[in-house]
Design a protein around this motif. Structure first.
Motif, short mmCIF file in Angstrom:
data_model
loop_
_atom_site.label_atom_id
_atom_site.label_comp_id
_atom_site.label_asym_id
_atom_site.label_seq_id
_atom_site.Cartn_x
_atom_site.Cartn_y
_atom_site.Cartn_z
N VAL A 8 18.42 -35.74 -0.77
CA VAL A 8 17.14 -35.69 -1.46
C VAL A 8 17.26 -34.68 -2.60
O VAL A 8 17.58 -33.51 -2.36
CB VAL A 8 16.00 -35.31 -0.50
N LEU A 9 17.04 -35.16 -3.82
CA LEU A 9 17.14 -34.32 -5.01
C LEU A 9 15.75 -34.00 -5.52
O LEU A 9 15.01 -34.89 -5.95
CB LEU A 9 17.96 -35.04 -6.09
N GLY A 10 15.36 -32.74 -5.45
CA GLY A 10 14.08 -32.29 -5.97
C GLY A 10 14.23 -31.80 -7.40
O GLY A 10 15.10 -30.96 -7.67
N VAL A 11 13.40 -32.29 -8.29
CA VAL A 11 13.48 -31.93 -9.70
C VAL A 11 12.16 -31.28 -10.10
O VAL A 11 11.10 -31.89 -9.95
CB VAL A 11 13.75 -33.16 -10.59
N THR A 12 12.24 -30.05 -10.60
CA THR A 12 11.02 -29.33 -10.99
C THR A 12 10.97 -29.14 -12.50
O THR A 12 11.90 -29.51 -13.22
CB THR A 12 10.94 -27.96 -10.28
N GLY A 13 9.87 -28.58 -12.98
CA GLY A 13 9.55 -28.60 -14.40
C GLY A 13 10.18 -27.51 -15.24
O GLY A 13 9.61 -26.43 -15.39
N GLY A 14 11.34 -27.77 -15.77
CA GLY A 14 11.99 -26.88 -16.72
C GLY A 14 12.86 -27.70 -17.64
O GLY A 14 13.17 -28.86 -17.33
N ILE A 15 13.27 -27.11 -18.74
CA ILE A 15 14.10 -27.85 -19.69
C ILE A 15 15.39 -28.33 -19.05
O ILE A 15 15.96 -29.36 -19.42
CB ILE A 15 14.40 -26.98 -20.94
N VAL A 36 15.12 -39.21 -5.13
CA VAL A 36 14.61 -38.19 -6.04
C VAL A 36 13.12 -37.96 -5.83
O VAL A 36 12.34 -38.92 -5.71
CB VAL A 36 14.87 -38.57 -7.50
N ILE A 37 12.74 -36.69 -5.78
CA ILE A 37 11.33 -36.30 -5.79
C ILE A 37 11.11 -35.43 -7.03
O ILE A 37 11.84 -34.46 -7.24
CB ILE A 37 10.94 -35.50 -4.53
N MET A 38 10.12 -35.78 -7.83
CA MET A 38 9.84 -35.02 -9.04
C MET A 38 8.46 -34.35 -8.93
O MET A 38 7.54 -34.90 -8.32
CB MET A 38 9.81 -35.95 -10.27
N THR A 39 8.34 -33.17 -9.50
CA THR A 39 7.02 -32.56 -9.64
C THR A 39 6.35 -33.12 -10.90
O THR A 39 7.01 -33.71 -11.76
CB THR A 39 7.12 -31.03 -9.75
N SER A 40 5.05 -32.92 -11.02
CA SER A 40 4.34 -33.41 -12.21
C SER A 40 4.86 -32.71 -13.47
O SER A 40 4.95 -33.33 -14.54
CB SER A 40 2.84 -33.19 -12.06
N SER A 41 5.26 -31.45 -13.33
CA SER A 41 5.80 -30.73 -14.49
C SER A 41 7.16 -31.29 -14.90
O SER A 41 7.48 -31.36 -16.09
CB SER A 41 5.93 -29.24 -14.17
N ALA A 42 7.95 -31.71 -13.93
CA ALA A 42 9.26 -32.29 -14.25
C ALA A 42 9.10 -33.55 -15.08
O ALA A 42 9.93 -33.86 -15.95
CB ALA A 42 10.02 -32.59 -12.96
N GLN A 43 8.01 -34.28 -14.84
CA GLN A 43 7.77 -35.52 -15.57
C GLN A 43 7.46 -35.29 -17.04
O GLN A 43 7.50 -36.22 -17.84
CB GLN A 43 6.63 -36.30 -14.91
N GLN A 44 7.19 -34.04 -17.40
CA GLN A 44 6.99 -33.71 -18.81
C GLN A 44 8.32 -33.62 -19.55
O GLN A 44 8.36 -33.65 -20.77
CB GLN A 44 6.25 -32.36 -18.94
N PHE A 45 9.41 -33.51 -18.81
CA PHE A 45 10.73 -33.35 -19.42
C PHE A 45 11.62 -34.58 -19.28
O PHE A 45 12.48 -34.82 -20.11
CB PHE A 45 11.45 -32.14 -18.79
N ILE A 46 11.43 -35.35 -18.21
CA ILE A 46 12.29 -36.49 -17.95
C ILE A 46 11.48 -37.53 -17.18
O ILE A 46 10.58 -37.17 -16.40
CB ILE A 46 13.55 -36.05 -17.15
N THR A 47 11.76 -38.79 -17.37
CA THR A 47 10.92 -39.83 -16.77
C THR A 47 11.42 -40.25 -15.39
O THR A 47 12.60 -40.13 -15.07
CB THR A 47 10.87 -41.08 -17.67
N ASN A 57 17.11 -45.97 -6.36
CA ASN A 57 16.08 -45.82 -5.34
C ASN A 57 14.75 -45.46 -6.00
O ASN A 57 14.74 -44.92 -7.12
CB ASN A 57 16.44 -44.70 -4.35
N PRO A 58 13.63 -45.76 -5.35
CA PRO A 58 12.34 -45.36 -5.91
C PRO A 58 12.28 -43.84 -6.07
O PRO A 58 12.89 -43.09 -5.28
CB PRO A 58 11.33 -45.83 -4.86
N VAL A 59 11.58 -43.40 -7.09
CA VAL A 59 11.38 -41.97 -7.33
C VAL A 59 9.97 -41.60 -6.88
O VAL A 59 9.00 -42.31 -7.19
CB VAL A 59 11.59 -41.62 -8.81
N TYR A 60 9.85 -40.48 -6.16
CA TYR A 60 8.56 -40.05 -5.62
C TYR A 60 8.03 -38.85 -6.40
O TYR A 60 8.78 -37.94 -6.77
CB TYR A 60 8.71 -39.67 -4.14
N SER A 61 6.72 -38.86 -6.62
CA SER A 61 6.09 -37.71 -7.30
C SER A 61 4.69 -37.42 -6.77
O SER A 61 4.17 -36.33 -6.97
CB SER A 61 6.03 -37.95 -8.81
N ASP A 62 4.09 -38.40 -6.10
CA ASP A 62 2.71 -38.26 -5.63
C ASP A 62 2.70 -38.34 -4.10
O ASP A 62 3.12 -39.33 -3.51
CB ASP A 62 1.85 -39.38 -6.22
#
Length: 406
Positions: A8-15, A36-47, A57-62
């Motif tokens: 499980v790869l967690g991606v958070t909001g940074g450049i 992959v699980i993304m935070t809402s801030s991560a979605q500001q940098f990468i889709t 695989n599906p990406v989770y954020s909510d």
């Protein structure tokens, strides 16, 4: 090594979120099943689409976007993971992890998982050095979370310093190394042996608020203590100033000065089988430490310094059946100085490294060492994690102390 492993790869909001795409791709190329699980801030940098395309695989954020009625998504991800890695990890996410907050999909999954967790921080150098961030990382380390240290260099904010997320290639190597170690059962070569390990830097007081120390983090000594424990030894860790939490199930004796460390070793000395002196002990101390804070006066200040007790040399003179291992941190003529030190201090093994070499210095998670005995070089190790160095050193030592082979 990663074939079939569920990560499980967690991606958070940074450049540095853009590096998560490369990390995801490389893990998949190695055969890993990446979720992959993304935070809402991560979605500001990468889709999400980018990481979905790379992970297959599906990406989770909510947290509330439940796609399969038969499972609760964050629990399902928490349970299926062989490993969870947060890369990049912001100061905010590290704080959430340390204090048990669960207000988004990633932090909720992290709180629910029992899988090993790795964290690759990425942030501004001053944020990384902030006492709150340091304390949060220490809390997480004490709970068994592993950190992949950020690199130094030009940061996106314009500062130059430590805080740049480690490169994906290196992170993949750390993950591969983890699974390699998990797949190996360390033989209990040191069963029944009592071992003293020293770690960290000593502190020599100038006054109640100032002191002299060095750059040692204690990582090498703590790695040795952990592996020795895993090999069956009863371990006593005599720890000066250290930057990482000591492992569980060992006796920890905190000390400050060189004299404190020497006294602590002597109290355990008589029935000890092995002493491994990995600490960086100050060579000199102020002759007189002030009882009160010294006030500023004049343009210069002179401190009279005197030698501290040479712990290794004293132990070498006293030893009877004890096996003595020393460390030599050098900057030049490594073999010459190491041989001289080994003989002068009556050690059985001496571990030497050139601390000017990248990957072998203080505070690094890796080391590049030579292991010497009285006959010369025993083994030259390439760049390895400090735990791998510890395992090889203790294996060589066990062959001599116990007459056993792994």
């Amino acid at each position: 090594m990663l074939n079939g492993k569920k990560i499980v790869l967690g991606v958070t909001g940074g450049i540095a979120a853009y590096k998560a795409a490369t990390l995801c791709s490389k893990l998949v190329q190695k055969g890993a099943d990446v979720h992959v699980i993304m935070t809402s801030s991560a979605q500001q940098f990468i889709t999400e689409l980018t990481l979905q395309s790379l992970s297959k695989n599906p990406v989770y954020s909510d947290t509330f976007d439940e796609r399969e009625p038969s499972v609760v998504s964050h629990i399902n991800l928490a349970d299926l993971a062989d490993l969870v890695i947060v890369a990049p990890a912001t100061a905010n996410m590290i704080a959430k992890m340390a204090h048990g907050l669960a207000d988004d999909m990633l932090s909720t999954t992290l709180l629910a998982t029992t899988a090993p967790i790795m964290v690759a921080p990425a942030m501004n150098v001053h944020m990384y050095q902030h006492p709150a961030v340091i304390e949060n990382m220490r809390i997480l380390e004490s709970r068994g979370v592993s950190f992949i240290e950020p690199g130094e260099g030009l940061l996106a904010c314009g500062y130059v310093g430590k805080g740049r997320m480690e490169e994906p290639e290196s992170i993949v190597q750390v993950i591969e190394q983890y699974f390699a170690e998990v797949g190996q059962v360390k033989p209990r070569l040191l069963e029944g042996k009592k071992i003293i390990v020293t770690a960290g830097g000593t502190i020599e007081r100038i006054d109640p608020v100032r002191y002299i120390t060095n750059d040692s983090s204690g990582k090498m000594g703590i790695a040795i203590a952990k592996v020795a424990r895993d090999m069956g030894a009863e371990v006593y860790l005599v720890a000066g100033h250290i930057d990482v939490a000591p492992p569980k199930d060992i006796h920890v004796i905190p000390v400050q000065s060189a004299q404190d460390m020497y006294d602590a070793i002597l109290a355990l000395w008589e029935d000890t089988d092995v002493v491994i002196k990995a600490a960086a002990v100050a060579d000199y101390r102020p002759r007189n430490a002030a009882d009160q804070k010294m006030k500023k006066s004049g343009e210069t200040m002179t401190l009279e310094m005197v030698k501290t007790v040479d712990i290794l040399e004293q132990l070498g003179r006293m030893k009877k059946s004890q096996f003595l291992v020393g460390f030599a941190a050098e900057t030049n003529d490594v073999e010459t100085y190491t041989r001289e030190k080994l003989i002068r201090k009556n050690c059985d093994l001496m571990v030497a490294n050139d601390v000017t070499t990248e990957g072998a210095g203080f505070r690094s998670d890796t080391n590049i060492v030579q292991i010497h005995d009285r006959n010369g070089l025993v083994e030259q190790l390439p760049m390895l994690s400090k735990e791998e160095v510890a395992h090889r050193l203790l294996t060589i030592m066990a062959e001599r102390v116990c007459g056993v082979h792994s």
